[in-house]
Design a protein around this motif. Structure first.
Motif, short mmCIF file in Angstrom:
data_model
loop_
_atom_site.label_atom_id
_atom_site.label_comp_id
_atom_site.label_asym_id
_atom_site.label_seq_id
_atom_site.Cartn_x
_atom_site.Cartn_y
_atom_site.Cartn_z
N LEU A 287 0.83 -1.21 0.00
CA LEU A 287 0.00 0.00 0.00
C LEU A 287 0.86 1.26 0.00
CD1 LEU A 287 -2.80 -0.97 2.53
CD2 LEU A 287 -2.85 -1.06 0.03
N GLU B 292 -11.41 13.04 -0.09
CA GLU B 292 -11.97 11.71 0.20
C GLU B 292 -10.99 10.65 -0.29
OE1 GLU B 292 -16.24 10.96 -0.88
OE2 GLU B 292 -15.86 12.82 -2.01
N VAL C 214 -11.02 7.09 -1.18
CA VAL C 214 -12.10 6.16 -1.51
C VAL C 214 -11.62 4.71 -1.54
CG1 VAL C 214 -13.87 5.63 -3.23
CG2 VAL C 214 -13.21 8.01 -2.83
N ALA C 215 -10.41 4.48 -2.04
CA ALA C 215 -9.85 3.14 -2.15
C ALA C 215 -8.33 3.26 -2.06
CB ALA C 215 -10.28 2.48 -3.46
N ALA C 216 -7.66 2.11 -1.92
CA ALA C 216 -6.21 2.09 -1.72
C ALA C 216 -5.45 2.25 -3.04
CB ALA C 216 -5.80 0.79 -1.06
N GLN D 230 -1.82 1.16 -4.65
CA GLN D 230 -0.82 0.11 -4.42
C GLN D 230 0.37 0.30 -5.34
OE1 GLN D 230 -2.90 -3.56 -5.14
NE2 GLN D 230 -4.30 -3.27 -3.43
N ASP E 186 0.54 0.26 -9.44
CA ASP E 186 -0.63 0.87 -10.08
C ASP E 186 -0.19 1.91 -11.11
OD1 ASP E 186 -2.38 -0.55 -8.46
OD2 ASP E 186 -2.92 1.17 -7.19
N ARG F 154 -7.81 7.92 -10.34
CA ARG F 154 -8.31 6.58 -10.63
C ARG F 154 -7.15 5.65 -10.95
NH1 ARG F 154 -10.89 10.59 -12.86
NH2 ARG F 154 -9.51 10.62 -14.65
N ARG G 31 -3.30 -2.16 -12.78
CA ARG G 31 -2.88 -2.64 -11.45
C ARG G 31 -2.05 -3.90 -11.61
NH1 ARG G 31 -6.69 -1.90 -6.59
NH2 ARG G 31 -5.29 -0.12 -6.36
N VAL H 265 -10.66 2.22 -11.08
CA VAL H 265 -11.07 2.29 -9.68
C VAL H 265 -10.76 3.69 -9.15
CG1 VAL H 265 -10.68 1.40 -7.36
CG2 VAL H 265 -10.70 -0.17 -9.31
N VAL I 214 -9.79 6.26 -6.52
CA VAL I 214 -9.08 6.13 -5.25
C VAL I 214 -9.14 7.39 -4.40
CG1 VAL I 214 -7.55 4.24 -5.93
CG2 VAL I 214 -6.87 6.59 -6.41
N THR I 215 -9.17 8.55 -5.03
CA THR I 215 -9.18 9.81 -4.27
C THR I 215 -9.99 10.86 -5.02
OG1 THR I 215 -6.90 9.29 -3.62
CG2 THR I 215 -7.69 11.49 -3.09
#
Length: 132
Positions: free
Chosen positions: A30, A65, A67-69, A71, A74, A97, A101, A118, A120-121
């Motif tokens: 992460l 925000e 929203v998701a990790a 890595q 990515d 996004r 990945r 995805v 992410v922020t």
């Protein structure tokens, strides 16, 4: 393009970047959330160069925000969209996004294109440019 032609609400800038494994700070490869915010700063800088002919100064975020990790491995795409133009201030919405990945379960260099990407922020911030 003349600088002033881009100074309209809805103008957007997008940048992409590979997240190297050297940026992983936590278990599971992460990466800290600040990585996305750093990309937002770079997007805002490019936008101000294109709209105002000056890098400007990031004044602050109204919201952020995670929203998701993110890595290591990515490929991140960050977009900033101009939503308000003041005399010297520019309000921008941001979204980062993951578009590709790493897939280490398939091999050390395997990776996938994510469809859909995805998110992410997300953030909203203000940049200030010098008086003209």
């Amino acid at each position: 393009m003349r600088v002033s032609e881009a100074l309209t609400e809805g103008f957007a800038v997008t940048q992409r970047r590979y997240v190297p494994h050297s940026h992983a700070h936590y278990g599971g490869s992460l990466v800290d959330g600040a990585y996305g915010l750093g990309m937002f700063g770079d997007v805002a800088t490019e936008m101000m160069i294109r709209t105002d002919g000056d890098e400007g100064l990031f004044a602050g975020y109204a919201s952020v925000e995670f929203v998701a990790a993110i890595q290591a491995g990515d490929v991140i795409e960050a977009t900033g969209t101009l939503v308000r133009v003041g005399n010297r201030s520019r309000e921008i919405t941001f979204e980062a996004r993951v578009v590709c990945r790493a897939a280490p379960e398939r091999g050390p260099s395997a990776a996938d294109v994510l469809a859909p990407p995805v998110v992410v922020t997300r953030a909203r911030g203000t940049v200030v440019v010098p008086a003209k």
